[in-house]
Design a protein around this motif. Sequence first.
Motif, PDB file in Angstrom:
ATOM      1  N   LEU A 141      82.796 -19.363 -43.381  1.00 30.32           N
ATOM      2  CA  LEU A 141      82.167 -19.603 -44.681  1.00 30.32           C
ATOM      3  C   LEU A 141      82.139 -18.382 -45.584  1.00 30.32           C
ATOM      4  O   LEU A 141      81.892 -18.496 -46.765  1.00 30.32           O
ATOM      5  CB  LEU A 141      80.738 -20.101 -44.472  1.00 30.32           C
ATOM      6  CG  LEU A 141      80.646 -21.569 -44.090  1.00 30.32           C
ATOM      7  CD1 LEU A 141      79.219 -21.933 -43.783  1.00 30.32           C
ATOM      8  CD2 LEU A 141      81.171 -22.450 -45.207  1.00 30.32           C
ATOM      9  N   ASP A 142      82.381 -17.192 -45.010  1.00 28.72           N
ATOM     10  CA  ASP A 142      82.336 -16.035 -45.897  1.00 28.72           C
ATOM     11  C   ASP A 142      83.492 -16.051 -46.873  1.00 28.72           C
ATOM     12  O   ASP A 142      83.531 -15.296 -47.810  1.00 28.72           O
ATOM     13  CB  ASP A 142      82.295 -14.717 -45.121  1.00 28.72           C
ATOM     14  CG  ASP A 142      83.511 -14.509 -44.258  1.00 28.72           C
ATOM     15  OD1 ASP A 142      83.694 -15.310 -43.332  1.00 28.72           O
ATOM     16  OD2 ASP A 142      84.273 -13.574 -44.512  1.00 28.72           O
ATOM     17  N   LEU A 338      84.869 -12.660 -41.324  1.00 30.38           N
ATOM     18  CA  LEU A 338      84.239 -11.387 -40.958  1.00 30.38           C
ATOM     19  C   LEU A 338      82.823 -11.558 -40.425  1.00 30.38           C
ATOM     20  O   LEU A 338      82.213 -10.609 -39.952  1.00 30.38           O
ATOM     21  CB  LEU A 338      84.186 -10.467 -42.193  1.00 30.38           C
ATOM     22  CG  LEU A 338      85.542 -10.207 -42.856  1.00 30.38           C
ATOM     23  CD1 LEU A 338      85.367  -9.374 -44.124  1.00 30.38           C
ATOM     24  CD2 LEU A 338      86.493  -9.498 -41.892  1.00 30.38           C
ATOM     25  N   ASP A 339      82.320 -12.766 -40.496  1.00 33.11           N
ATOM     26  CA  ASP A 339      80.923 -13.025 -40.191  1.00 33.11           C
ATOM     27  C   ASP A 339      80.807 -13.708 -38.827  1.00 33.11           C
ATOM     28  O   ASP A 339      81.485 -14.697 -38.579  1.00 33.11           O
ATOM     29  CB  ASP A 339      80.383 -13.949 -41.295  1.00 33.11           C
ATOM     30  CG  ASP A 339      78.919 -14.261 -41.122  1.00 33.11           C
ATOM     31  OD1 ASP A 339      78.257 -13.636 -40.276  1.00 33.11           O
ATOM     32  OD2 ASP A 339      78.428 -15.150 -41.851  1.00 33.11           O
ATOM     33  N   THR A 340      79.957 -13.183 -37.967  1.00 35.56           N
ATOM     34  CA  THR A 340      79.815 -13.770 -36.623  1.00 35.56           C
ATOM     35  C   THR A 340      78.548 -14.611 -36.477  1.00 35.56           C
ATOM     36  O   THR A 340      78.199 -15.002 -35.363  1.00 35.56           O
ATOM     37  CB  THR A 340      79.772 -12.669 -35.557  1.00 35.56           C
ATOM     38  OG1 THR A 340      78.703 -11.774 -35.888  1.00 35.56           O
ATOM     39  CG2 THR A 340      81.069 -11.897 -35.481  1.00 35.56           C
ATOM     40  N   SER A 341      77.870 -14.888 -37.579  1.00 31.67           N
ATOM     41  CA  SER A 341      76.569 -15.559 -37.443  1.00 31.67           C
ATOM     42  C   SER A 341      76.699 -16.957 -36.843  1.00 31.67           C
ATOM     43  O   SER A 341      75.756 -17.478 -36.247  1.00 31.67           O
ATOM     44  CB  SER A 341      75.845 -15.609 -38.785  1.00 31.67           C
ATOM     45  OG  SER A 341      76.575 -16.342 -39.716  1.00 31.67           O
TER      46      SER A 341
END
Lengths: 415, 239
Positions: A141-142, A338-341
Motif C-alpha cells: 500500500l505504500d 518498503l513497509d512491513t506493517s
Amino acid sequence: MSDEKKLPLRTAFAVSVSKTAAALSRATGRGDGSVIGGRLGMMIDPDLLAHLAAGREIALVSGTNGKTTTTRFTAAALGVLGDVATNSFGANMPTGHTSALARAGATRYAVLEVDEHYLAQVIQATEPRVVALLNLSRDQLDRAKEVAMMADLWRQALAAHPKVHIVANADDPMVVYAAGAHPADEVTWFSAGQRWQDDSHVCPACGGHIQRGEAGGWACANGDLRRPSPQWTLLDGEVVAPDGVPHEVKLQLPGTVNLGNAATALAVAAKFGVNPIDAIPRLGSVASVAGRYAQVERDGRLVRLLLAKNPASWLEAFEMADVAPTLLAINARDPDGLDTSWLYDVDFSPLRGRQVLVSGDRAMDLAVRLEINGVPFTHVKTFADAVAAVPQGRLEVIANYTAFQDIRAELDRVL
Amino acid sequence: MSSDLNGGLQIVWVYPDLLSTYGDRGNMLILAHRARARGIPAQTIEVRSDQRLPDQGDIYLLGGGEDGPQALAAQRLLTDGGLARAAANRAVIFAVCAGYQLLGSTFFAKGDKCPGLDMIDISSDRGPSRAVGELAGDVDPTLGLPPLTGFENHGGRTHLGPGVKPLVRVTTGVGNDGVTEGAWSETILGTYAHGPALARNPALADLLLCWATGEQSLGPLDDTWPDRLRAERLTAVGR
C-alpha cells in the motif's frame, strides 16, 4: 495519426529489435529478456502492443493474487485449441506483454497476466475477448492504489468495453463491484472462496457494511451489492461446471487455492469453446510457475518454494504448506514495498508446532511479530544455514518477492 | 486510567472494520502481550462501527484508514459519544494516522473538510505531496522515551494548537509538517507512525501501559528482538 502506411514497417522493425534485445538479455545472463525487449520495441512503435495483439483472440488475467498461476493454467487449457502466446515469466506490464507476443510470433490465442494497475490500458490496447478478475486486496500500500480505488478503476475500465466477457470472482465484493455495471450476459461468475476478508467490510458502492452469511454468502446492509450466484464452483475438491457436472482435477500444485485458480482457468477457456474434460489433463501437467511451488533437493532436504507477497497470499501459503520445518524470508526492497506493517495483518499461529526459521533483510520485523504471535523461531543469516538447521526431509520456504528471487538464485534458478 | 483494573486491563480496538489498513492490530497485540508479560491480565475488545463503543475501557486504539472509512468512523464516533466519555474518564487513547487526524477539530477526506471529534487541539489538511517512508525523531523529553522510529504513509498535514505538545522533533520523514510529528495531551497520544508503531517502540507501549495502570514503572522484559529491530531501523536512517 501520422502516415498509416509506415506502421507495419515500423512495427516489424520494432518486433525485430525487441526480439534481439530479449535474446541478448538472456544470452548475457542479465535477465530473461521479458521486459527489456518490450521496452525497446515500444520506443520504436508506441502502438506495438496493439499491433501485435491485432488478429489474436486474447484472454487477460488480473487481480492481486493468483494471476501468474491462473494465467499459466489458462494458457495450458487454451492449448487444446492451438498455439498460445503468454507472458509466462510474470512480466505483467505492457512491456512484458509486448515482449511475450513478439517472441511467440503469430499465434491465434494469447493469455496475458496483467498487473491490476495496467488493466485499463491493456484492455484498450489488446481488445481482449475475455478478462478474468480474480480478487483485490491490500498489496504494497505504500505505493499501490488503495483497494476501493482500484475496484473503481477496474469498473471504469470495463464500462468502456461492454462487449468484453468478464469471468469474475463472486466471493470478493470488490471484484463484484468492479464487474457489477457490466451487461449480465457478459459476466460469468466463479466461486473460489475468499480467505482474506479484511479489505471488504465496507461496500465500495455505498459505504455500508458488508455482512457475511452462511455458505460464503454476503450482502451490503443497504442492498446495493450482494453475492451473485456463481456458475463455476468448488465442491469436495472437485470443480463443478455450469451444467452441474463435477470434474475431478488432479493438480501438482498444492492447496484449495490452486484448485480455485484451475476452476477460473476452465471458466475462461470454456468461453473460447474448450471442454473442461479436454483441458483438465493439461492443468495437471503444470509442476511449477515461475519457480513457485518448485521442489528442489538440497543436501537431503526436499525444498519447496512458496511465494507470499501480501496478507491474503500468506494465509494461502499456510494452507498449501505441509506441516514441516518452514523457513520464512522477508525483504522490503522496492518490488516488495518498503513497509512491513502488513506482518501484523497475518496470523502466523498456524505455524505453531512447526520448526520455524526466519531470514531476509527484514528478519527482525518478522522476529518481533512471531514473538508477539507466540510462534517460537530461530534466526538464520543465509539459506544454506536454514538448510543445515533442519532435518532431512521436507523444508517449506515461504518468502516475499525479492527474498523468493534471492533463494531461487541460490538454488540456481530452479525451473 | 481506570480505578482498579478489576477484571484486568481492557484494551479496546476502535472500529477495526474501518480503521485497520496497515497492520493496526499489532498495537493491540503488543500492548496485551507486554501487559501479560508483567502479570497484568489484559482483555482485548474489538468494537465494530455498527456496535456501541464501551466507555469503561482502559486503553482505546484507533488505527489508519482510507478516506471513506475515516470519514465514516468520525461520523459514527461523534454519534456514539463513547470515546468522548471514555476520555472524560481519563482513559488512554493511542491514535495512529487517520485515527490521529479524526481526534482533532477538522480533517480532509476525499477532498472535503470533515468535522473531527475535537478531543485534542489539532487540525489537519492536505499536504503538497504524500509522505511515505521511514519516520524518526526525538521524543518530547518530558516523556522520557528513546527516539521514535516508524513508517509513515499519509497525505495529510497536521497543525498543533496550544492545547497539545508535539510528540517528536522530526529528524527523518515528515510527520505533522516536517518539523514535528504526532501530538499528546494528558493521556491522549497520536502519531503518524502508522500500523504497528509499538513494535518498534516498546518503551512507548510501556508508557501507555503506565498511564493506564497508574504505575510509575513496569518490570523489565527481554526485549532482545525489539531492540535489534530498533537498532536496525534507526541505523537505516543514519541515527
